[in-house]
Design a protein around this motif. Structure first.
Motif, PDB file in Angstrom:
ATOM      1  N   THR A  72     -58.085   6.862  87.644  1.00  0.00           N
ATOM      2  CA  THR A  72     -57.074   6.606  88.668  1.00  0.00           C
ATOM      3  C   THR A  72     -56.208   7.844  88.866  1.00  0.00           C
ATOM      4  N   GLN A 105     -56.319   8.781  97.413  1.00  0.00           N
ATOM      5  CA  GLN A 105     -56.000   7.992  96.238  1.00  0.00           C
ATOM      6  C   GLN A 105     -57.224   7.220  95.752  1.00  0.00           C
ATOM      7  N   LEU A 156     -59.605   1.363  96.240  1.00  0.00           N
ATOM      8  CA  LEU A 156     -59.486   0.529  95.046  1.00  0.00           C
ATOM      9  C   LEU A 156     -60.886   0.102  94.621  1.00  0.00           C
ATOM     10  N   THR A 175     -58.022   4.363  92.886  1.00  0.00           N
ATOM     11  CA  THR A 175     -57.448   3.430  91.929  1.00  0.00           C
ATOM     12  C   THR A 175     -58.572   2.592  91.338  1.00  0.00           C
ATOM     13  N   ALA A 213     -53.056  12.429  88.074  1.00  0.00           N
ATOM     14  CA  ALA A 213     -52.631  11.082  87.743  1.00  0.00           C
ATOM     15  C   ALA A 213     -51.111  11.027  87.716  1.00  0.00           C
ATOM     16  N   SER A 261     -59.294  -0.464  88.999  1.00  0.00           N
ATOM     17  CA  SER A 261     -58.631  -1.617  88.389  1.00  0.00           C
ATOM     18  C   SER A 261     -59.436  -2.874  88.676  1.00  0.00           C
ATOM     19  N   PRO A 309     -60.641   3.141  84.410  1.00  0.00           N
ATOM     20  CA  PRO A 309     -59.222   3.116  84.794  1.00  0.00           C
ATOM     21  C   PRO A 309     -58.543   4.480  84.669  1.00  0.00           C
TER      22      PRO A 309
END
Length: 117
Positions: free
Chosen positions: A90, A112, A11, A114, A40, A116, A87
């Motif tokens: 992602t 993954q 993240l 991400t 995505a 944000s 964003p």
């Protein structure tokens, strides 16, 4: 048998950076076309960068200037450096190993990413 293990996702806030790694076992990456793809949610898996056996790199236009692919043949590992994350970056990022440019090749399990706040 070729095995690929991606790592380095997580993240991240917009504007941040990440370096993804793809560790390969079973065959040397120096003889292969190595690709990074991303997928995505609800979208198809698309290639974002590649490196040829000769070391020629290609990055798709949509991420050029922010993404860079590299490899370390001594570690049998391919990297994807991502700068100024947005964003829309992602996705699950996958590594692909193929001996022929038109082969399906081998895939890792993905990592993954991400983005944000």
């Amino acid at each position: 048998q070729v095995q690929l293990v991606e790592s380095g996702g997580g993240l991240v806030q917009p504007g941040g950076s990440l370096r993804l790694s793809c560790a390969v076992s079973g065959r040397p990456i120096g003889i292969a076309y190595m690709y990074w793809y991303r997928q995505a949610p609800g979208k198809q898996r698309d290639s974002v960068a590649s490196i040829s056996p000769g070391g020629i790199t290609t990055v798709v236009n949509s991420v050029r200037g922010r993404f860079a692919i590299s490899r370390d043949t001594t570690k049998n590992t391919v990297y994807l450096q991502i700068e100024d994350l947005k964003p829309e970056d992602t996705a699950v990022y996958y590594c692909n190993f193929r001996l022929g440019i038109n082969d399906l090749g081998y895939w890792g399990q993905g990592t993954q990413v991400t983005v944000s706040s």
